[in-house]
Scaffold this motif. Structure first.
Motif, PDB file in Angstrom:
ATOM      1  N   HIS A 122       0.826  -1.213   0.000  1.00 33.51           N
ATOM      2  CA  HIS A 122       0.000   0.000   0.000  1.00 33.51           C
ATOM      3  C   HIS A 122       0.863   1.267   0.000  1.00 33.51           C
ATOM      4  CE1 HIS A 122      -3.441   2.531   1.514  1.00 33.51           C
ATOM      5  NE2 HIS A 122      -2.465   3.144   2.170  1.00 33.51           N
ATOM      6  N   SER A 123       1.759   1.367   0.968  1.00 33.57           N
ATOM      7  CA  SER A 123       2.525   2.608   1.165  1.00 33.57           C
ATOM      8  C   SER A 123       3.822   2.647   0.377  1.00 33.57           C
ATOM      9  CB  SER A 123       2.852   2.782   2.660  1.00 33.57           C
ATOM     10  OG  SER A 123       1.685   2.964   3.423  1.00 33.57           O
ATOM     11  N   GLY A 124       4.512   1.512   0.319  1.00 34.94           N
ATOM     12  CA  GLY A 124       5.829   1.510  -0.304  1.00 34.94           C
ATOM     13  C   GLY A 124       5.812   1.299  -1.794  1.00 34.94           C
ATOM     14  N   ILE A 125       4.696   0.780  -2.322  1.00 32.94           N
ATOM     15  CA  ILE A 125       4.635   0.461  -3.749  1.00 32.94           C
ATOM     16  C   ILE A 125       3.549   1.265  -4.457  1.00 32.94           C
ATOM     17  CG2 ILE A 125       4.263  -1.393  -5.411  1.00 32.94           C
ATOM     18  CD1 ILE A 125       5.477  -3.323  -3.342  1.00 32.94           C
ATOM     19  N   VAL A 126       2.278   1.045  -4.103  1.00 26.22           N
ATOM     20  CA  VAL A 126       1.181   1.714  -4.793  1.00 26.22           C
ATOM     21  C   VAL A 126       1.303   3.234  -4.699  1.00 26.22           C
ATOM     22  CG1 VAL A 126      -1.316   2.065  -4.860  1.00 26.22           C
ATOM     23  CG2 VAL A 126      -0.384  -0.233  -4.507  1.00 26.22           C
ATOM     24  N   ALA A 127       1.526   3.741  -3.492  1.00 20.49           N
ATOM     25  CA  ALA A 127       1.629   5.195  -3.325  1.00 20.49           C
ATOM     26  C   ALA A 127       2.786   5.773  -4.126  1.00 20.49           C
ATOM     27  CB  ALA A 127       1.783   5.544  -1.844  1.00 20.49           C
ATOM     28  N   HIS A 128       3.858   5.005  -4.268  1.00 18.81           N
ATOM     29  CA  HIS A 128       5.026   5.516  -4.987  1.00 18.81           C
ATOM     30  C   HIS A 128       4.868   5.433  -6.497  1.00 18.81           C
ATOM     31  CE1 HIS A 128       7.946   6.826  -1.970  1.00 18.81           C
ATOM     32  NE2 HIS A 128       7.220   6.049  -1.169  1.00 18.81           N
ATOM     33  N   TYR A 129       4.044   4.543  -6.996  1.00 22.55           N
ATOM     34  CA  TYR A 129       3.695   4.614  -8.414  1.00 22.55           C
ATOM     35  C   TYR A 129       3.004   5.942  -8.708  1.00 22.55           C
ATOM     36  CZ  TYR A 129       4.925  -0.090  -9.940  1.00 22.55           C
ATOM     37  OH  TYR A 129       5.633  -1.217 -10.308  1.00 22.55           O
ATOM     38  N   LEU A 130       2.096   6.323  -7.834  1.00 21.52           N
ATOM     39  CA  LEU A 130       1.400   7.595  -8.012  1.00 21.52           C
ATOM     40  C   LEU A 130       2.352   8.775  -7.877  1.00 21.52           C
ATOM     41  CD1 LEU A 130      -1.837   6.673  -6.111  1.00 21.52           C
ATOM     42  CD2 LEU A 130      -1.818   7.760  -8.366  1.00 21.52           C
ATOM     43  N   LEU A 131       3.203   8.745  -6.850  1.00 20.46           N
ATOM     44  CA  LEU A 131       4.109   9.861  -6.616  1.00 20.46           C
ATOM     45  C   LEU A 131       5.089  10.044  -7.767  1.00 20.46           C
ATOM     46  CD1 LEU A 131       5.120  12.051  -4.615  1.00 20.46           C
ATOM     47  CD2 LEU A 131       6.724  10.337  -3.742  1.00 20.46           C
ATOM     48  N   ALA A 132       5.646   8.941  -8.248  1.00 16.30           N
ATOM     49  CA  ALA A 132       6.685   9.022  -9.271  1.00 16.30           C
ATOM     50  C   ALA A 132       6.135   9.186 -10.677  1.00 16.30           C
ATOM     51  CB  ALA A 132       7.569   7.776  -9.212  1.00 16.30           C
ATOM     52  N   CYS A 133       4.968   8.601 -10.940  1.00 17.75           N
ATOM     53  CA  CYS A 133       4.479   8.534 -12.316  1.00 17.75           C
ATOM     54  C   CYS A 133       3.160   9.247 -12.559  1.00 17.75           C
ATOM     55  CB  CYS A 133       4.303   7.070 -12.733  1.00 17.75           C
ATOM     56  SG  CYS A 133       5.749   6.024 -12.440  1.00 17.75           S
ATOM     57  N   GLY A 134       2.431   9.553 -11.503  1.00 18.59           N
ATOM     58  CA  GLY A 134       1.098  10.115 -11.672  1.00 18.59           C
ATOM     59  C   GLY A 134       1.102  11.570 -12.102  1.00 18.59           C
ATOM     60  N   THR A 135       0.003  11.982 -12.719  1.00 16.89           N
ATOM     61  CA  THR A 135      -0.197  13.404 -13.003  1.00 16.89           C
ATOM     62  C   THR A 135      -0.468  14.128 -11.688  1.00 16.89           C
ATOM     63  OG1 THR A 135      -2.586  13.173 -13.304  1.00 16.89           O
ATOM     64  CG2 THR A 135      -1.183  12.822 -15.258  1.00 16.89           C
ATOM     65  N   GLU A 136      -0.376  15.426 -11.700  1.00 17.66           N
ATOM     66  CA  GLU A 136      -0.651  16.184 -10.478  1.00 17.66           C
ATOM     67  C   GLU A 136      -2.067  15.931  -9.986  1.00 17.66           C
ATOM     68  OE1 GLU A 136       0.474  18.473  -7.280  1.00 17.66           O
ATOM     69  OE2 GLU A 136       1.705  17.645  -8.916  1.00 17.66           O
ATOM     70  N   ASP A 137      -3.016  15.854 -10.915  1.00 14.94           N
ATOM     71  CA  ASP A 137      -4.403  15.577 -10.532  1.00 14.94           C
ATOM     72  C   ASP A 137      -4.519  14.202  -9.882  1.00 14.94           C
ATOM     73  OD1 ASP A 137      -7.398  15.954 -10.689  1.00 14.94           O
ATOM     74  OD2 ASP A 137      -7.163  14.173 -11.944  1.00 14.94           O
ATOM     75  N   GLN A 138      -3.855  13.199 -10.436  1.00 10.40           N
ATOM     76  CA  GLN A 138      -3.902  11.848  -9.865  1.00 10.40           C
ATOM     77  C   GLN A 138      -3.303  11.813  -8.465  1.00 10.40           C
ATOM     78  OE1 GLN A 138      -1.840   9.746 -12.952  1.00 10.40           O
ATOM     79  NE2 GLN A 138      -3.665   9.456 -14.212  1.00 10.40           N
TER      80      GLN A 138
END
Length: 387
Positions: free
Chosen positions: A94-110
């Motif tokens: 949850h915290s170490g993988i999924v959240a970091h996909y969003l942080l590193a690759c997501g758009t600002e809106d995402q």
């Protein structure tokens, strides 16, 4: 006395944080492990409690609702989970993988839509890579995402099946690996953010029966014509999924290595304590030379593994850990964990095979670590390509 020296990357802030992590694990996790093993999942409320005290998304910036810490904070929490024998809570995904996909690759809106909800525990995160027929071959996933404007809105129609999905039974947000261009291999892969609540065509399968990690929900997920808004394409551009996966896999594999070394250390500590208390032939089991030599070897394995792991953590904190280094850490530490856990269980004799003894759970939990996150055979293939 600890088995190994204090990790080189620790500081006063992290030691203070350890007190919070330890208290939470002792109060909220340890007393519930047997109940969760029967239920095959943790209480949903655990995620809310963790969010309230600030233990979710520790290394996500505060502007997105996270703890504003580093990977070192995630590592300390993993160590404390291992100390209480936790084999149920899927927070590392949850915290170490999924959240970091969003942080590193997501758009600002995402990022702004999802990270605060992951940090609070409102959403539980999962990543859906593995399929029944593909295993570690992510370039050939069969799940398809077809973009269309039928019905007036721009969206993807998602079809496919995933298996072995950690947090699958409780996930409110799933990062799904899918082919947006089935004619391509790596360049045809994209990642879609699927909100499961009310998603027509989304179905959770059974929580799978495993030989270990009984309290961790590991599920099948099915997507039958699920409509996913086009703005939920991670990063906003098709065909980047494989690159995004490769960028994040080093942290995922380092997380596994941290857990492996912590579990190894916990196994040796509980075995030392047991053999000093348990008697056979009129004296403590620890006094037999075979016992002392076995534990001496195990303690050395822990010390060597932790020294290499600390080096990898330091490199990761500097942004220098590469795919090869992470693969080395993952295969070496999980291989050693299996060996150490097996030797420790042997010293418990028949009691080691009883499920109520923590060493038996440590032994069964250890085995899968050589499989998930990419099998150790895949790790060696990755390493060999750098030679």
């Amino acid at each position: 006395m600890p088995l190994t020296q204090r990790s080189s990357w620790l500081n006063e802030d992290l030691e203070a944080f350890r007190d919070l992590a330890r208290t939470f694990c002792q109060k909220e996790i340890a007393p519930n492990l047997e109940r969760w093993a029967v239920a095959k999942q943790v209480d949903r409320e655990l995620w809310h409690k963790a969010g309230e005290v600030g233990l979710l998304c520790l290394s996500i910036p505060e502007e997105y609702g996270g703890g504003g810490g580093t990977f070192a904070h995630e590592a300390v929490l993993l160590e404390e989970q291992a100390r209480v024998g936790d084999d149920a809570w899927g927070n590392s995904v949850h915290s170490g993988i999924v959240a970091h996909y969003l942080l590193a690759c997501g758009t600002e809106d995402q990022k702004r839509r999802y990270l605060p909800r992951l940090a609070s525990g409102e959403l539980v995160g999962a990543i859906a890579m593995t399929e029944p027929g593909t295993g570690s071959d992510l370039q050939n996933v069969r799940t398809r995402a077809v973009r269309t404007s039928e019905g007036g809105d721009d969206h993807y129609v998602l079809d496919g099946a995933k298996t072995f999905i950690t947090n699958g039974a409780q996930a409110g947000l799933v990062v799904v690996v899918a082919k947006t261009n089935p004619e391509e291999r790596a360049q045809g892969v994209s990642l879609l953010l699927v909100e499961t609540e009310g998603a027509a065509g989304f179905r959770r399968g059974r929580v799978l029966d495993k030989i270990g990690l009984h309290g961790q929900d590991t599920s099948e997920l099915f997507f039958d014509g699920v409509r996913v808004p086009a703005e939920n394409l991670l990063g906003g551009t098709e065909g980047l999924g494989f690159v995004q996966l490769m960028q994040q896999l080093p942290q995922e594999r380092l997380i596994i290595a941290v857990g492996a070394v912590a579990a190894m250390e916990a196994a040796v500590e509980m075995t030392v304590a047991y053999t000093k208390e348990r008697t056979a032939f009129g004296r403590p089991v620890f006094q037999f030379q075979n016992t002392r030599f076995t534990l001496a070897e195990a303690a050395t394995e822990v010390a060597v593994a932790k020294a290499f792991l600390d080096q990898c953590v330091e490199r990761h904190l500097r942004g220098e850990l590469d795919v090869t280094g992470a693969a080395m850490a993952k295969w070496w530490t999980t291989d050693r964990l299996s060996r150490v856990a097996d030797e420790c269980l042997q010293l418990f004799g028949g009691y080691g095979y009883m499920s109520e003894y923590p060493i038996s759970r440590a032994w069964t939990a250890a085995r899968v670590q050589r499989i998930f996150g990419g099998t150790n055979e895949i790790m060696k293939e990755i390493i060999s390509r750098s030679l």
